[in-house]
Scaffold this motif. Structure first.
Motif, PDB file in Angstrom:
ATOM      1  N   VAL A   1       0.862  -1.184   0.000  1.00  0.00           N
ATOM      2  CA  VAL A   1       0.000   0.000   0.000  1.00  0.00           C
ATOM      3  C   VAL A   1       0.894   1.228   0.000  1.00  0.00           C
ATOM      4  O   VAL A   1       1.975   1.218   0.629  1.00  0.00           O
ATOM      5  CB  VAL A   1      -0.923   0.012   1.242  1.00  0.00           C
ATOM      6  N   VAL A   2       0.479   2.295  -0.715  1.00  0.00           N
ATOM      7  CA  VAL A   2       1.222   3.551  -0.669  1.00  0.00           C
ATOM      8  C   VAL A   2       0.307   4.660  -0.144  1.00  0.00           C
ATOM      9  O   VAL A   2      -0.886   4.717  -0.464  1.00  0.00           O
ATOM     10  CB  VAL A   2       1.794   3.951  -2.053  1.00  0.00           C
ATOM     11  N   ARG A   3       0.889   5.527   0.686  1.00  0.00           N
ATOM     12  CA  ARG A   3       0.193   6.689   1.221  1.00  0.00           C
ATOM     13  C   ARG A   3       0.996   7.941   0.887  1.00  0.00           C
ATOM     14  O   ARG A   3       2.161   7.871   0.513  1.00  0.00           O
ATOM     15  CB  ARG A   3       0.008   6.560   2.740  1.00  0.00           C
ATOM     16  N   ASP A   4       0.377   9.089   1.045  1.00  0.00           N
ATOM     17  CA  ASP A   4       1.088  10.333   0.749  1.00  0.00           C
ATOM     18  C   ASP A   4       2.143  10.587   1.823  1.00  0.00           C
ATOM     19  O   ASP A   4       2.099  10.018   2.912  1.00  0.00           O
ATOM     20  CB  ASP A   4       0.107  11.505   0.650  1.00  0.00           C
ATOM     21  N   THR A   5       3.111  11.454   1.511  1.00  0.00           N
ATOM     22  CA  THR A   5       4.244  11.665   2.407  1.00  0.00           C
ATOM     23  C   THR A   5       3.858  12.362   3.705  1.00  0.00           C
ATOM     24  O   THR A   5       4.578  12.267   4.696  1.00  0.00           O
ATOM     25  CB  THR A   5       5.338  12.493   1.698  1.00  0.00           C
ATOM     26  N   SER A   6       2.723  13.039   3.725  1.00  0.00           N
ATOM     27  CA  SER A   6       2.275  13.684   4.960  1.00  0.00           C
ATOM     28  C   SER A   6       1.441  12.740   5.825  1.00  0.00           C
ATOM     29  O   SER A   6       0.971  13.143   6.890  1.00  0.00           O
ATOM     30  CB  SER A   6       1.449  14.938   4.637  1.00  0.00           C
ATOM     31  N   ALA A   7       1.254  11.486   5.365  1.00  0.00           N
ATOM     32  CA  ALA A   7       0.509  10.460   6.108  1.00  0.00           C
ATOM     33  C   ALA A   7      -0.928  10.879   6.387  1.00  0.00           C
ATOM     34  O   ALA A   7      -1.489  10.574   7.440  1.00  0.00           O
ATOM     35  CB  ALA A   7       1.243  10.120   7.410  1.00  0.00           C
ATOM     36  N   ARG A   8      -1.562  11.562   5.428  1.00  0.00           N
ATOM     37  CA  ARG A   8      -2.947  11.998   5.618  1.00  0.00           C
ATOM     38  C   ARG A   8      -3.945  11.174   4.805  1.00  0.00           C
ATOM     39  O   ARG A   8      -5.129  11.188   5.095  1.00  0.00           O
ATOM     40  CB  ARG A   8      -3.079  13.477   5.232  1.00  0.00           C
ATOM     41  N   ARG A   9      -3.470  10.467   3.769  1.00  0.00           N
ATOM     42  CA  ARG A   9      -4.416   9.702   2.968  1.00  0.00           C
ATOM     43  C   ARG A   9      -3.718   8.511   2.314  1.00  0.00           C
ATOM     44  O   ARG A   9      -2.509   8.533   2.048  1.00  0.00           O
ATOM     45  CB  ARG A   9      -5.054  10.578   1.885  1.00  0.00           C
ATOM     46  N   THR A  10      -4.503   7.479   2.052  1.00  0.00           N
ATOM     47  CA  THR A  10      -4.029   6.317   1.307  1.00  0.00           C
ATOM     48  C   THR A  10      -4.249   6.575  -0.174  1.00  0.00           C
ATOM     49  O   THR A  10      -5.343   6.949  -0.598  1.00  0.00           O
ATOM     50  CB  THR A  10      -4.778   5.046   1.746  1.00  0.00           C
ATOM     51  N   ILE A  11      -3.199   6.389  -0.973  1.00  0.00           N
ATOM     52  CA  ILE A  11      -3.240   6.687  -2.399  1.00  0.00           C
ATOM     53  C   ILE A  11      -3.650   5.468  -3.218  1.00  0.00           C
ATOM     54  O   ILE A  11      -4.452   5.562  -4.146  1.00  0.00           O
ATOM     55  CB  ILE A  11      -1.876   7.215  -2.866  1.00  0.00           C
ATOM     56  N   GLY A  12      -3.114   4.332  -2.885  1.00  0.00           N
ATOM     57  CA  GLY A  12      -3.410   3.123  -3.647  1.00  0.00           C
ATOM     58  C   GLY A  12      -2.518   1.983  -3.212  1.00  0.00           C
ATOM     59  O   GLY A  12      -1.925   2.009  -2.132  1.00  0.00           O
ATOM     60  N   GLY A  13      -2.397   0.999  -4.043  1.00  0.00           N
ATOM     61  CA  GLY A  13      -1.572  -0.158  -3.723  1.00  0.00           C
ATOM     62  C   GLY A  13      -1.556  -1.129  -4.877  1.00  0.00           C
ATOM     63  O   GLY A  13      -2.141  -0.889  -5.938  1.00  0.00           O
ATOM     64  N   GLY A  14      -0.900  -2.245  -4.688  1.00  0.00           N
ATOM     65  CA  GLY A  14      -0.811  -3.228  -5.755  1.00  0.00           C
ATOM     66  C   GLY A  14      -0.009  -4.427  -5.328  1.00  0.00           C
ATOM     67  O   GLY A  14       0.054  -4.775  -4.144  1.00  0.00           O
ATOM     68  N   ARG A  15       0.644  -5.040  -6.295  1.00  0.00           N
ATOM     69  CA  ARG A  15       1.370  -6.286  -6.073  1.00  0.00           C
ATOM     70  C   ARG A  15       2.764  -6.183  -6.666  1.00  0.00           C
ATOM     71  O   ARG A  15       2.943  -5.670  -7.781  1.00  0.00           O
ATOM     72  CB  ARG A  15       0.593  -7.429  -6.733  1.00  0.00           C
ATOM     73  N   PHE A  16       3.766  -6.641  -5.916  1.00  0.00           N
ATOM     74  CA  PHE A  16       5.133  -6.670  -6.428  1.00  0.00           C
ATOM     75  C   PHE A  16       5.238  -7.709  -7.549  1.00  0.00           C
ATOM     76  O   PHE A  16       4.744  -8.831  -7.414  1.00  0.00           O
ATOM     77  CB  PHE A  16       6.121  -7.048  -5.318  1.00  0.00           C
ATOM     78  N   LEU A  17       5.921  -7.333  -8.638  1.00  0.00           N
ATOM     79  CA  LEU A  17       6.103  -8.251  -9.757  1.00  0.00           C
ATOM     80  C   LEU A  17       7.542  -8.739  -9.863  1.00  0.00           C
ATOM     81  O   LEU A  17       7.793  -9.931  -9.880  1.00  0.00           O
ATOM     82  CB  LEU A  17       5.692  -7.572 -11.074  1.00  0.00           C
ATOM     83  N   ASP A  18       8.497  -7.815  -9.940  1.00  0.00           N
ATOM     84  CA  ASP A  18       9.896  -8.182 -10.134  1.00  0.00           C
ATOM     85  C   ASP A  18      10.751  -7.388  -9.155  1.00  0.00           C
ATOM     86  O   ASP A  18      10.790  -6.155  -9.205  1.00  0.00           O
ATOM     87  CB  ASP A  18      10.329  -7.889 -11.571  1.00  0.00           C
ATOM     88  N   LEU A  19      11.433  -8.106  -8.272  1.00  0.00           N
ATOM     89  CA  LEU A  19      12.250  -7.446  -7.244  1.00  0.00           C
ATOM     90  C   LEU A  19      13.586  -6.948  -7.783  1.00  0.00           C
ATOM     91  O   LEU A  19      14.285  -6.229  -7.088  1.00  0.00           O
ATOM     92  CB  LEU A  19      12.519  -8.415  -6.086  1.00  0.00           C
ATOM     93  N   ARG A  20      13.947  -7.328  -8.988  1.00  0.00           N
ATOM     94  CA  ARG A  20      15.247  -6.929  -9.562  1.00  0.00           C
ATOM     95  C   ARG A  20      15.014  -6.046 -10.786  1.00  0.00           C
ATOM     96  O   ARG A  20      15.491  -6.313 -11.886  1.00  0.00           O
ATOM     97  CB  ARG A  20      16.076  -8.161  -9.936  1.00  0.00           C
ATOM     98  N   ALA A  21      14.254  -5.009 -10.600  1.00  0.00           N
ATOM     99  CA  ALA A  21      13.860  -4.150 -11.712  1.00  0.00           C
ATOM    100  C   ALA A  21      15.068  -3.385 -12.262  1.00  0.00           C
ATOM    101  O   ALA A  21      15.926  -2.934 -11.506  1.00  0.00           O
ATOM    102  CB  ALA A  21      12.785  -3.162 -11.260  1.00  0.00           C
ATOM    103  N   PRO A  22      15.143  -3.212 -13.582  1.00  0.00           N
ATOM    104  CA  PRO A  22      16.272  -2.485 -14.177  1.00  0.00           C
ATOM    105  C   PRO A  22      16.113  -0.979 -14.018  1.00  0.00           C
ATOM    106  O   PRO A  22      15.003  -0.456 -14.016  1.00  0.00           O
ATOM    107  CB  PRO A  22      16.190  -2.888 -15.655  1.00  0.00           C
ATOM    108  N   ALA A  23      17.230  -0.286 -13.894  1.00  0.00           N
ATOM    109  CA  ALA A  23      17.194   1.176 -13.800  1.00  0.00           C
ATOM    110  C   ALA A  23      17.096   1.823 -15.178  1.00  0.00           C
ATOM    111  O   ALA A  23      16.661   2.967 -15.290  1.00  0.00           O
ATOM    112  CB  ALA A  23      18.447   1.687 -13.078  1.00  0.00           C
ATOM    113  N   ARG A  24      17.469   1.077 -16.217  1.00  0.00           N
ATOM    114  CA  ARG A  24      17.409   1.600 -17.579  1.00  0.00           C
ATOM    115  C   ARG A  24      16.601   0.650 -18.449  1.00  0.00           C
ATOM    116  O   ARG A  24      16.410  -0.514 -18.108  1.00  0.00           O
ATOM    117  CB  ARG A  24      18.823   1.744 -18.152  1.00  0.00           C
TER     118      ARG A  24
END
Length: 694
Positions: A337-360
Motif C-alpha cells: 500500500v502507498v500513502r502520501d508523504t504527509s501520512a494523511r491519505r491512502t493513495i493506492g496499492g498493488g502487487r510486487f512483480l519483479d524485485l530486480r527491476a532495471p534502472a534503464r
C-alpha cells in the motif's frame, strides 16, 4: 486463522475483542490513560475442532494508519467495526480501502454500540456499509449488530468467526520461511524475542535464519506459535521467536524487518509492480511521485516511476517502478500500500512483480513482455511465459528465491515444463527447448561459416562467438551452453577457442617433426624465458624463416602465444603465468604489483617480465597504472581451457594445460575464475600459412 480488526477510532474494536476473547489488547499505559489504541494489540482464543484463533487489534486514529498497516498485512479474516451511532466515518472508508488493496477476501461486519440506537438506525448503518463495500471482494459479507457492554450479538458474531475458522484452508507451509516482525523485546533470562505473522514456509527450533535487510544471522532457540510453546511455526501462525546470535538485540531487530530462511536474504530497493490508484485520489499520479510505501510490517519512503507515458488517473491501474529510499526484504507476488508523504491519505496499492527491476530500458517492449510473465501468480505459468520473452532465458535460482519457492519444489516445475538447464557455479539458467534448439543451430552454423572462411585457424574466439550469436547469453551462461554442446561431441573447446568437433588444423609431416624438436625448448625449467625464433633456428640449425612460419602456425593452432615479437610461449605456460600473477595480485596491497615482483617469481629477468606484462596489458588480463599492474579478474580465464568446467577453484581453468601437478609449479592459492575476454585466436590469419585443415 488470523483475525484483524479495522474501523474508525472509538468505534469499539478493542472492547469487542475483549468481549470475544476476554483479553484486553490495550497494554500500554498511554492507551489506558487516553482510552484509545496506539499500537498493535494481540489476543488468542482456542477453538474446539479448529486451531487457535489469533486476533490482531489495530488503532483506528488517522495518525496511526501506519501502525494499522503493520498489523493488517498478515491477516486472513477482517472484522470490520462500525459504530451504530456514528455510522461510516473517514477511517472506516480508509481501512476498508486498505483491506481491499491487500487482497483480503474474507470477513464480517460488526455494527457496535447497537444498544444505543433504534432499529431503524441499525438498518441505515447497514445500508451505508453495503454501499461502502460495493465493488470489493467483501461486498456480500454478513453484518451483525453487537454490544460489547450488554452482550447483544456477541455470541452470534463469535459463531460466525468460529465457523469461518473451521472452513478456512490454512496457508500451505510450502516455500521458504518468512516472518514479518512487528514487535521486538527482551525477556529476562530468555533474551531477544520477536513476534510477527509467518508469511510462508515453516521454522523449527534450532533453525538458522537471517534478519533481513540487515543481514544479521541468528539461531531460533524457542518458538511460541498462536501463544503456545511449539517446536515449529508454520505459514499463517502468529509466532514469537527467541533469537540468539552475534548482534541480535531488541534494538538491532525491529518492526519492518523480515526473519527469513538464509537463502532468501537479498534486499531490494527497486521493484516493478502493479499500482491501483484509489478513486478518492484528487488528481492523477505523475512520474517520480513521492509516497510512503507500506509492505508487511515495513514502512519506507519511495518514488513512483511510471512505466506508461501518461499520468495514472484516480481509479485506474498501471505498471510502475518503485524506487525505495532504503532496501527492504520482500517477495514477488506480495501486496503493498502507498500513502502520501504527509501520512494523511491512502493513495493506492498493488502487487510486487519483479524485485530486480532495471534502472534503464524499463519501458521497452521486451521489458513489458517480461512483466507480463512476472504478473502470473502460478510459478509454472510464470516460468513458461518468461522463457518465451526476451532474453529467452531465466535464472532459476533468483526466480525461486524472489518467490520464496523451496529448493525441493523447483525440480518438479522445470521437469513439467521440459526446460533445458545450464548449471552455473551459484545457480542454474533455464531455456525453453525451442530457444535451445535455435541457439544450438545458430552456433553450429556460425562455426561452420567461420571454418570455411578461416580453414587454417583452430577455432573462433569465445567472446567473438558470444557477441555475434543471435541469442545473446551472459558470459557464464554462454560458457555453460558451450559445454552442453561439447558433451555430446558437437563442438570442441580448445583454450578460449570454439570449433566444430570434426574441424582440425594440422601440420605437415615435416612440420610435425620440426615441432617435436622445438616444443621441449619452450618447456621445462626454461619455460618462463624460452628462446626466441633466431635462437631456436641456431640451436636446431634450420632456417629462421622456417621456424617463424611454424611458430605462427602453432599460434593459430593454439599451441603457443606470441608474447613479444618472435618470442613464443607455450599455451599452458601462459596459463601458468596468469595463475602466478593472480597469486601476486591477491597478496599485494589493493591488488597492485610491480614488474619486479613478477620477475622474481618467474626468475626470467626484468626485460622479459615487462614484455610478458605488456602482452597481458594488450589483452586486458592486467590493468596498468604507471609502473603498477593489477589483475583484471574478468579476464582471468582468457588463456585457460573451457573444457575443464565452468569454474575451477583450485586453479585457473585449463584442462590439460593446467599447471597444477607440475613439480616446479610455484603458485596455488588466491585464484578464482571469472568470465569474459578476448583471445588472439579470433584475429584474422596471417597470409602464407603452411597449415592445412580437414
Amino acid at each position: 486463522m488470523i483475525v484483524g480488526t479495522a474501523g474508525h477510532i472509538d468505534h469499539g474494536k478493542t472492547s469487542l475483542i475483549g468481549a470475544l476473547t476476554g483479553v484486553d489488547t490495550d497494554r500500554l499505559k498511554e492507551e489506558k490513560d487516553r482510552g484509545i489504541s496506539i499500537d498493535l494489540g494481540f489476543a488468542y482464543m482456542p477453538v474446539e475442532g479448529a486451531e487457535t484463533l489469533g486476533f490482531v487489534d489495530v488503532p483506528g486514529h488517522e495518525k496511526f494508519i501506519h501502525t494499522m498497516l503493520a498489523g493488517a498485512g498478515g491477516i486472513d479474516f477482517v472484522l470490520l467495526v462500525v459504530a451504530a451511532d456514528d455510522g461510516v466515518m473517514p477511517q472506516t472508508r480508509e481501512h476498508l480501502a486498505i483491506v481491499d488493496l491487500l487482497g483480503i477476501e474474507h470477513g464480517i461486519v460488526a455494527i457496535t454500540k447497537a444498544d444505543l440506537v433504534a432499529e431503524e438506525r441499525l438498518q441505515e448503518v447497514e445500508r451505508q456499509m453495503r454501499d461502502a463495500l460495493a465493488g470489493t471482494a467483501l461486498a456480500d459479507i454478513s453484518m451483525i449488530p453487537v454490544s460489547a457492554l450488554s452482550g447483544r450479538g456477541v455470541a452470534p458474531l463469535l459463531d460466525e468467526i468460529v465457523g469461518a475458522a473451521r472452513r478456512f484452508a490454512r496457508r500451505q507451509a510450502t516455500g521458504r520461511f518468512r516472518l514479518a516482525v512487528d514487535r521486538s523485546f527482551t525477556i529476562q533470562g530468555v533474551g531477544t524475542v520477536v513476534t510477527g505473522t509467518v508469511l510462508s514456509g515453516q521454522v523449527s527450533v534450532e533453525d538458522h535464519v537471517t534478519v533481513s535487510p540487515s543481514g544479521l544471522n541468528a539461531r531460533v532457540r524457542s518458538i511460541h506459535a498462536q501463544n503456545r510453546p511449539s517446536e515449529t511455526g508454520r505459514a499463517g501462525d502468529r509466532c514469537a521467536l527467541n533469537l540468539a546470535g552475534p548482534g541480535i538485540t531488541k534494538t538491532a531487530v525491529g518492526r519492518g524487518d523480515m526473519v527469513c530462511d538464509q537463502h532468501l536474504h537479498a534486499p531490494t530497493s527497486r521493484i516493478d509492480a502493479t499500482l491501483r490508484v484509489l478513486g478518492s485520489e484528487p488528481k492523477p499520479i505523475g512520474h517520480w511521485f513521492p509516497v510512503r510505501l507500506h509492505y508487511a510490517s515495513a514502512e519506507v519512503g519511495a518514488r513512483i516511476v511510471l512505466l506508461a507515458e501518461e499520468p495514472v488517473a484516480p481509479g485506474a491501474c498501471t505498471l510502475v517502478q518503485l524506487v525505495l529510499e532504503r532496501p527492504i526484504a520482500a517477495a514477488a507476488g506480495d501486496r503493498y500500500v502507498v500513502r502520501d508523504t504527509s501520512a494523511r491519505r491512502t493513495i493506492g496499492g498493488g502487487r510486487f512483480l519483479d524485485l530486480r527491476a532495471p534502472a534503464r530500458k524499463r519501458r521497452t517492449p521486451e521489458r513489458m513482455a517480461q512483466l507480463e510473465g512476472h504478473a502470473l501468480t502460478g510459478p509454472k505459468q510464470a516460468i513458461e511465459a518468461l522463457l518465451a520473452a526476451p532474453p529467452f532465458y531465466l535464472d532459476l535460482g533468483a526466480f525461486a528465491r524472489d518467490r520464496a519457492i523451496a529448493a525441493t519444489d523447483l525440480p518438479a516445475l522445470t521437469q513439467a515444463l521440459g526446460v533445458v538447464q545450464l548449471p552455473l557455479e551459484a545457480t542454474t539458467l533455464a531455456m525453453s527447448q525451442a530457444s535451445w534448439d535455435k541457439f544450438r543451430n545458430d552456433i553450429l552454423a556460425r562455426l561452420k561459416t567461420f571454418h570455411a572462411d578461416n580453414p587454417d585457424l583452430l577455432g573462433m574466439g569465445v567472446e567473438r562467438l558470444r557477441t555475434q550469436a543471435e541469442l545473446r547469453l551472459p558470459v557464464p551462461a554462454f560458457r555453460a551452453a558451450l559445454q552442453a554442446l561439447a558433451r555430446p561431441g558437437e563442438i570442441g573447446l580448445d583454450g578460449a577457442c570454439v570449433r566444430l568437433a570434426d574441424h582440425r588444423v594440422t601440420m605437415t609431416l615435416a612440420d610435425e617433426r620440426l615441432w617435436h624438436d622445438i616444443a621441449p625448448l619452450l618447456d621445462g625449467t626454461e619455460r618462463f624465458r624460452p628462446p626466441r625464433v633466431r635462437d631456436i633456428a641456431g640451436l636446431l640449425a634450420v632456417p629462421e624463416a622456417q621456424v617463424r612460419r611454424l611458430m605462427k602456425l602453432g599460434s593459430r593452432m593454439g599451441k603457443v602465444h606470441e608474447v613479444a615479437h618472435d618470442h613464443f610461449f607455450l599455451r599452458e605456460v601462459v596459463a601458468e603465468m596468469v595463475a602466478v600473477i593472480a597469486e601476486i595480485s591477491s597478496a599485494a596491497d589493493k591488488g597492485w604489483f610491480t614488474a619486479m615482483q613478477l620477475r622474481d617469481r618467474l626468475e626470467n629477468g626484468r626485460k622479459v617480465a615487462i614484455q610478458i606484462l605488456d602482452f597481458f596489458d594488450r589483452h586486458s588480463v592486467t590493468l596498468r597504472r604507471g609502473d603498477m599492474r593489477r589483475l583484471n579478474r574478468n579476464r582471468l580465464d582468457l588463456f585457460g581451457n573451457l573444457s575443464n568446467g565452468v569454474s575451477d577453484k583450485a586453479g585457473v581453468s585449463g584442462g590439460d594445460s593446467s599447471p597444477v601437478g607440475r613439480p616446479d609449479f610455484k603458485s596455488g592459492r588466491g585464484r578464482e575464475t571469472a568470465f569474459g575476454g578476448f583471445d588472439s585466436h579470433s584475429l584474422p590469419p596471417s597470409s602464407g600459412s603452411a597449415g592445412s585443415s580437414r
